[in-house]
Design a protein around this motif. Structure first.
Motif, PDB file in Angstrom:
ATOM      1  N   GLN A 136       0.819  -1.205   0.000  1.00 11.23           N
ATOM      2  CA  GLN A 136       0.000   0.000   0.000  1.00 11.23           C
ATOM      3  C   GLN A 136       0.860   1.265   0.000  1.00 11.23           C
ATOM      4  OE1 GLN A 136      -3.373   0.417  -0.370  1.00 11.23           O
ATOM      5  NE2 GLN A 136      -3.239  -1.755  -0.912  1.00 11.23           N
ATOM      6  N   PHE A 137       1.960   1.240   0.727  1.00 16.41           N
ATOM      7  CA  PHE A 137       2.840   2.410   0.705  1.00 16.41           C
ATOM      8  C   PHE A 137       3.537   2.533  -0.645  1.00 16.41           C
ATOM      9  CE2 PHE A 137       2.180   2.811   5.241  1.00 16.41           C
ATOM     10  CZ  PHE A 137       2.347   4.173   5.462  1.00 16.41           C
ATOM     11  N   LEU A 176      14.091   5.181  11.795  1.00 13.81           N
ATOM     12  CA  LEU A 176      15.024   4.241  11.161  1.00 13.81           C
ATOM     13  C   LEU A 176      14.466   2.834  11.347  1.00 13.81           C
ATOM     14  CD1 LEU A 176      18.403   5.723  12.472  1.00 13.81           C
ATOM     15  CD2 LEU A 176      17.169   6.295  10.367  1.00 13.81           C
ATOM     16  N   TYR A 177      13.374   2.588  10.620  1.00 15.22           N
ATOM     17  CA  TYR A 177      12.702   1.315  10.849  1.00 15.22           C
ATOM     18  C   TYR A 177      12.148   0.744   9.548  1.00 15.22           C
ATOM     19  CZ  TYR A 177      10.825  -2.176  14.058  1.00 15.22           C
ATOM     20  OH  TYR A 177      10.577  -3.347  14.727  1.00 15.22           O
ATOM     21  N   LEU A 178      11.112  -0.058   9.663  1.00 12.29           N
ATOM     22  CA  LEU A 178      10.645  -0.914   8.563  1.00 12.29           C
ATOM     23  C   LEU A 178      10.337  -0.147   7.281  1.00 12.29           C
ATOM     24  CD1 LEU A 178       9.791  -3.787   7.669  1.00 12.29           C
ATOM     25  CD2 LEU A 178       7.497  -3.243   8.540  1.00 12.29           C
ATOM     26  N   LEU A 179       9.512   0.899   7.368  1.00 15.98           N
ATOM     27  CA  LEU A 179       9.114   1.602   6.145  1.00 15.98           C
ATOM     28  C   LEU A 179      10.285   2.340   5.521  1.00 15.98           C
ATOM     29  CD1 LEU A 179       6.903   2.344   4.163  1.00 15.98           C
ATOM     30  CD2 LEU A 179       6.381   4.338   5.592  1.00 15.98           C
ATOM     31  N   THR A 180      11.129   2.950   6.342  1.00 23.10           N
ATOM     32  CA  THR A 180      12.308   3.647   5.808  1.00 23.10           C
ATOM     33  C   THR A 180      13.222   2.665   5.090  1.00 23.10           C
ATOM     34  OG1 THR A 180      12.207   5.333   7.544  1.00 23.10           O
ATOM     35  CG2 THR A 180      14.320   5.043   6.427  1.00 23.10           C
ATOM     36  N   ALA A 181      13.412   1.482   5.669  1.00 23.32           N
ATOM     37  CA  ALA A 181      14.223   0.443   5.016  1.00 23.32           C
ATOM     38  C   ALA A 181      13.607   0.054   3.674  1.00 23.32           C
ATOM     39  CB  ALA A 181      14.337  -0.782   5.919  1.00 23.32           C
TER      40      ALA A 181
END
Length: 411
Positions: free
Chosen positions: A97-98, A119-124
């Motif tokens: 979705q993102f 600094l987590y899942l979506l940024t990765a």
């Protein structure tokens, strides 16, 4: 320059969301064009930003994302999904979705740079799929706590965060933690600090009724904010019952924790009010009509609310959260407006050792008793401290300077 901001959660309900919104307002004054991708509930208002900011909302509780907005903390000020409860299918649906909105924003908005939050899942994931645009990220601290406490996609996150073009840290200790956690170079992490909205939070010079001492807390109503020892410490104070009034501004998604805190407060000899979530202007009004702001939290990134309270003229008592003393600076630290309470040692991120809580409670008690005694003798002499260097505009200009100096950035 065109800047695309990305955050997994709601853009205006938590510290990191408010931080992002403050950045956006500061960048607007510099003249940058901006767009935002953020998670919201299907029933939330999509008019989160000015008409000059393009918004690409990712809606939860509908379609593929048939679960509440994910939260970087286990207890959020709204109904949320904990990262620790995500399964592989939910993660894949979230990424999908993102990605739809990232592709749309790239096509329509054509950003020069992307700034992610946490600094987590979506940024990765953003770093993994975006190869042709510079990707930067702001660390808010809670992301490091998640990485240290749960194993969700840990290797995937670390390997992709390493590939970011630039990381903004809130303070020096956090910078060192980032370097150690992700194995990035010193030059890739820049300490940038925080800010606050000085058009909303400022000292209005009200003639406060001095019939009682008004103490205020603002934030999530949960145990990690140190509210249990805070309430116990206040309740031990030896003053007449009508002298002290405590207001709690905020909500909590952990119902059991919230109810325990409210029940404990109801047993206090002093009046304690739970006001729920306040908008920024109402919170500023509450601050201006109060005397002491207390943040007894066991864990924070760089709490904006401390800056907001100081700017409204409040005396502040806060736990000695790493980075805060450094960011506040010696001029304010030495002014008598802020006092730091030593934290208990932790056996996990934001989880205090139980045997040290009585000492922590006693230290909170002493700090509040001392501050109340001072105020009772000086209620007509409210000290002023200069907060002009701590605004969102200042933060945006600092960030802009760093981005502009990077020779690979398109300006």
């Amino acid at each position: 320059m065109k800047i695309l901001h990305i955050i997994t959660q709601k853009p205006n309900s938590t510290g990191s969301g408010i931080y992002m919104c403050g950045m956006i307002k500061g960048f607007e004054k510099i003249g940058h064009e901006q767009a935002v991708i953020a998670g919201i509930d299907v029933n939330d208002n999509v008019n989160c930003f000015s008409s000059d900011v393009s918004f690409y909302p990712v809606k939860y509780n509908c379609g593929e994302l048939n679960f509440p907005v994910v939260g970087m903390s286990d207890s959020m000020p709204y109904e949320s999904t904990r990262y620790r409860d995500l399964n592989v299918e939910m993660i894949n649906r979230l990424k999908h979705q993102f990605k739809i909105n990232i592709d749309r924003a790239k096509e329509d908005f054509k950003p020069d740079i992307i700034i992610c939050h946490h600094l987590y899942l979506l940024t990765a994931f953003v770093r993994e799929i975006v190869k042709d645009i510079k990707v930067m990220s702001v660390c808010h601290g809670t992301c490091l706590r998640q990485l240290n406490t749960i194993d969700l996609e840990k290797e995937y996150i670390i390997s992709n965060i390493k590939k970011l073009d630039l990381i903004f840290a809130l303070h020096k200790k956090q910078k060192n933690d980032i370097i150690k956690t992700f194995g990035v170079s010193d030059s890739k992490v820049v300490v940038i600090g925080s800010g606050y909205n000085d058009s909303v939070f400022y000292d209005k010079n009200y003639k406060i009724k001095n019939d009682k001492i008004r103490i205020v807390f603002a934030g999530k109503i949960c145990k990690s904010k140190g509210l249990i020892p805070f309430i116990k410490a206040i309740s031990r104070l030896i003053y007449r019952k009508d002298l002290i009034e405590v207001n709690f501004a905020g909500t909590g998604s952990d119902v059991e924790s919230y109810n325990e805190i409210v029940k404990l407060a109801s047993q206090s000899p002093f009046k304690m009010n739970f006001l729920g979530k306040l908008d920024q202007s109402d919170l500023a009004e509450l601050f201006n009509k109060s005397h002491i702001f207390v943040l007894p939290s066991f864990y924070e990134g760089l709490p904006v609310v401390v800056l907001e309270a100081l700017s409204c003229g409040l005396d502040v008592i806060t736990t000695d959260i790493p980075g805060v003393r450094e960011w506040i600076g010696s001029e304010i630290n030495d002014s008598g407006k802020i006092e730091y309470v030593t934290l208990p040692s932790m056996h996990g991120e934001g989880i205090p050792n139980e045997e040290e809580l009585p000492i922590f409670e006693k230290n909170l008690y002493n700090a509040m008793d001392s501050k109340i005694q001072y105020l009772l003798s000086n209620l007509e002499k409210r000290l002023f401290v200069d907060m002009s260097k701590k605004t969102w505009d200042g933060l945006a200009y600092r960030m802009n300077e760093v981005i502009s100096m990077d020779e690979m950035c398109l300006i």
